[in-house]
Design an enzyme around this catalytic site. Structure first.
Site, PDB file in Angstrom:
ATOM      1  N   HIS A 162       0.863  -1.189   0.000  1.00 44.28           N
ATOM      2  CA  HIS A 162       0.000   0.000   0.000  1.00 44.28           C
ATOM      3  C   HIS A 162       0.895   1.233   0.000  1.00 44.28           C
ATOM      4  O   HIS A 162       1.868   1.297   0.760  1.00 44.28           O
ATOM      5  CB  HIS A 162      -0.904  -0.026   1.238  1.00 44.28           C
ATOM      6  N   ARG A 221      -6.923  -1.677  -6.313  1.00 44.03           N
ATOM      7  CA  ARG A 221      -7.915  -1.610  -5.216  1.00 44.03           C
ATOM      8  C   ARG A 221      -8.429  -0.177  -5.153  1.00 44.03           C
ATOM      9  O   ARG A 221      -7.741   0.721  -4.665  1.00 44.03           O
ATOM     10  CB  ARG A 221      -7.255  -1.957  -3.871  1.00 44.03           C
ATOM     11  N   TYR A 270     -25.859  26.692  21.894  1.00 40.22           N
ATOM     12  CA  TYR A 270     -24.945  26.575  23.032  1.00 40.22           C
ATOM     13  C   TYR A 270     -23.811  27.594  22.949  1.00 40.22           C
ATOM     14  O   TYR A 270     -23.250  27.821  21.879  1.00 40.22           O
ATOM     15  CB  TYR A 270     -24.318  25.179  23.068  1.00 40.22           C
ATOM     16  N   MET A 330     -26.087  18.125  18.796  1.00 42.84           N
ATOM     17  CA  MET A 330     -26.053  16.690  18.489  1.00 42.84           C
ATOM     18  C   MET A 330     -27.055  16.322  17.383  1.00 42.84           C
ATOM     19  O   MET A 330     -26.742  15.549  16.486  1.00 42.84           O
ATOM     20  CB  MET A 330     -26.360  15.866  19.743  1.00 42.84           C
ATOM     21  N   ASP A 331     -28.248  16.904  17.460  1.00 47.18           N
ATOM     22  CA  ASP A 331     -29.324  16.471  16.567  1.00 47.18           C
ATOM     23  C   ASP A 331     -29.886  17.585  15.690  1.00 47.18           C
ATOM     24  O   ASP A 331     -30.764  17.336  14.874  1.00 47.18           O
ATOM     25  CB  ASP A 331     -30.490  15.900  17.401  1.00 47.18           C
TER      26      ASP A 331
HETATM   27  C1  LIG Z   1      -9.035   1.692   1.748  1.00 44.82           C
HETATM   28  C2  LIG Z   1      -7.953   1.011   1.020  1.00 44.82           C
HETATM   29  C3  LIG Z   1      -7.829   1.139  -0.368  1.00 44.82           C
HETATM   30  C4  LIG Z   1      -8.687   2.092  -1.184  1.00 44.82           C
HETATM   31  O1  LIG Z   1      -8.108   3.383  -1.072  1.00 44.82           O
HETATM   32  P1  LIG Z   1      -8.701   4.658  -1.828  1.00 44.82           P
HETATM   33  O2  LIG Z   1      -7.722   5.728  -1.590  1.00 44.82           O
HETATM   34  O3  LIG Z   1     -10.019   4.940  -1.214  1.00 44.82           O
HETATM   35  O4  LIG Z   1      -8.821   4.278  -3.272  1.00 44.82           O
HETATM   36  C5  LIG Z   1      -6.857   0.387  -0.985  1.00 44.82           C
HETATM   37  N1  LIG Z   1      -6.057  -0.430  -0.285  1.00 44.82           N
HETATM   38  C6  LIG Z   1      -6.117  -0.554   1.044  1.00 44.82           C
HETATM   39  C7  LIG Z   1      -5.180  -1.460   1.762  1.00 44.82           C
HETATM   40  C8  LIG Z   1      -7.063   0.171   1.756  1.00 44.82           C
HETATM   41  O5  LIG Z   1      -7.125   0.062   3.078  1.00 44.82           O
END
Ligand SMILES: *Cc1c(COP(=O)(O)O)cnc(C)c1O
Length: 390
Positions: A162, A221, A270, A330-331
């Site tokens: 990543h 991903r 508040y 809050m709401d």
């Molecule tokens: C969340 C995640 C992604 C997707 O990331 P984006 O920046 O939203 O595209 C890809 N790989 C891993 C390991 C993640 O945790």
């Protein structure tokens, strides 16, 4: 249904998936991250739509998120991106989730859980090349891959890493990403050299998918881009350079629940941080921080940007902009309408969304005001806000 709701524009989700898909070489698989309730849009809707639009698999962060998908008939591989607790492992196995793994104890525990269930589980070996979160060291990758391969109830379905800075456009960030990528390829090679098939190789999230076609490998991903936002400036520019644009999927809206005339000198909310300078109508909106409208978006709490500018939160009612005044509760929160706004009780007030929803802001604009990123804005829309797919 309550006035405060999230509208989910499924067509925009499809548009974004196709737009991102146009960056992805045909041989590359698409995994769509549907963690955190599909970045707020609804995990089941997001997963079904992703699969209909050609995704090969989806990814979640928690075992419960994976189970929700299985219980709603999602049959594709489901990657489990975060580590789960020991007592969740049997559930992860039972529902055939594919965990990211990165150390021998955790791998052995999953093997034991899979053995007890007499199942064979696909796992992905995560390598830490510089994100500093999950993953084994590059030098450990081969021996861990061999361990996985030797276990009868585990299969090494993939190897991944990543990136820490692929959403940034600076030369320094690009160099860091390239170094991470090179280290990842070394880890993959070492696994192959040790006689183990590394499986599907994947490293790119939304930003790298759009900016670095050379880093797509076997799968990407994608998360935030599917939901209509950019990881950062680098991918925004890459999408724009093709004349394309991502479209926000979620609209957060509510209805005016009351309109009250305030006279000069009367205070709102508040801490009495806002006092009417002149007579004005005040609209009460039934949305607050428990719905995901952060208290730090209150006018006296907002974040100054790099230019020292302090943007204020406005909502759109009938296409016009009205400021939120006083502290967000809050709401509920309050909006100053002035004297002749024409706004009536039950009119729709849009907080953020795509322009076709009547919104004047998207979640990225709200994020700027709150000093955060669109990811946090969309994932903070809370459970009590009903999602309506439109
Ligand atoms: C969340 C995640 C992604 C997707 O990331 P984006 O920046 O939203 O595209 C890809 N790989 C891993 C390991 C993640 O945790």
């Amino acid at each position: 249904m309550r006035s405060t709701r999230a509208l989910i524009y499924k067509d925009n989700l499809i548009h974004n998936l196709k737009t991102v898909g146009s960056f992805v070489r045909p041989s590359v698989k698409l995994c769509v991250a549907v963690k955190a309730n599909g970045y707020g849009t609804g995990a089941v809707t997001a997963a079904r739509t992703a699969l209909e639009t050609g995704a090969a698999c989806v990814a979640v962060a928690t075992v419960d998120e994976g189970i929700e998908l299985r219980e709603n008939g999602i049959a594709c591989p489901i990657l489990l991106l975060s580590l789960c607790a020991e007592d969740e492992m049997p559930l992860a196995v039972q529902h055939e989730l594919s965990p990211f793994v990165c150390d021998s104890d955790y791998i052995a525990q999953f093997e034991a859980a899979a053995a007890r269930a007499q199942k064979k589980i696909a796992v992905h070996l995560a390598v830490d090349t510089g994100m500093g979160r999950l993953g084994c060291a590059v030098a450990e990758a081969a021996s861990l891959a061999q361990k996985i391969a030797a276990f009868p109830h585990l299969a090494l379905a993939g190897t991944c890493t990543h990136f820490a800075s692929s959403d940034e456009a600076s030369a320094d960030a690009r160099a860091y990403t390239e170094r991470q990528f090179a280290d990842f390829l070394r880890a993959v090679q070492s696994i192959a050299d040790a006689g183990v098939n590394p499986g599907v190789r994947h490293c790119a999230s939304s930003a790298a998918t759009c900016t670095r076609p050379d880093m797509q490998l076997d799968m990407v991903r994608v998360g935030i881009a599917a939901y209509g936002y950019y990881g950062g400036e680098a991918d925004r520019a890459a999408v724009a350079s093709r004349g394309q644009v991502l479209k926000p999927v979620m609209t957060l809206q509510t209805q005016v629940s009351a309109i009250r005339r305030f006279y000069a000198g009367q205070c709102v909310s508040y801490g009495r941080t806002w006092k009417a300078a002149r007579d004005t109508d005040i609209a009460v909106l039934p949305i607050g921080y428990a719905d995901g409208l952060f208290r730090r978006l209150s006018p006296d709490c907002t974040h100054e940007d790099a230019q020292g500018k302090n943007e204020r939160l406005h909502v759109a009612i009938n296409g016009k902009r009205f400021p939120v005044v006083g502290r967000i509760c809050m709401d509920q929160c309050m909006v100053a309408l002035g004297c002749d706004s024409g706004v009536r009780r039950w009119d729709t007030a849009v907080i953020f969304g795509p322009s076709e929803s009547g919104a004047l802001h998207d979640a990225a604009d709200i994020a700027k005001i709150a000093g955060t990123i669109p990811y946090e804005i969309v994932t903070s829309v809370s459970k009590r806000v009903p999602r309506v797919v439109v």
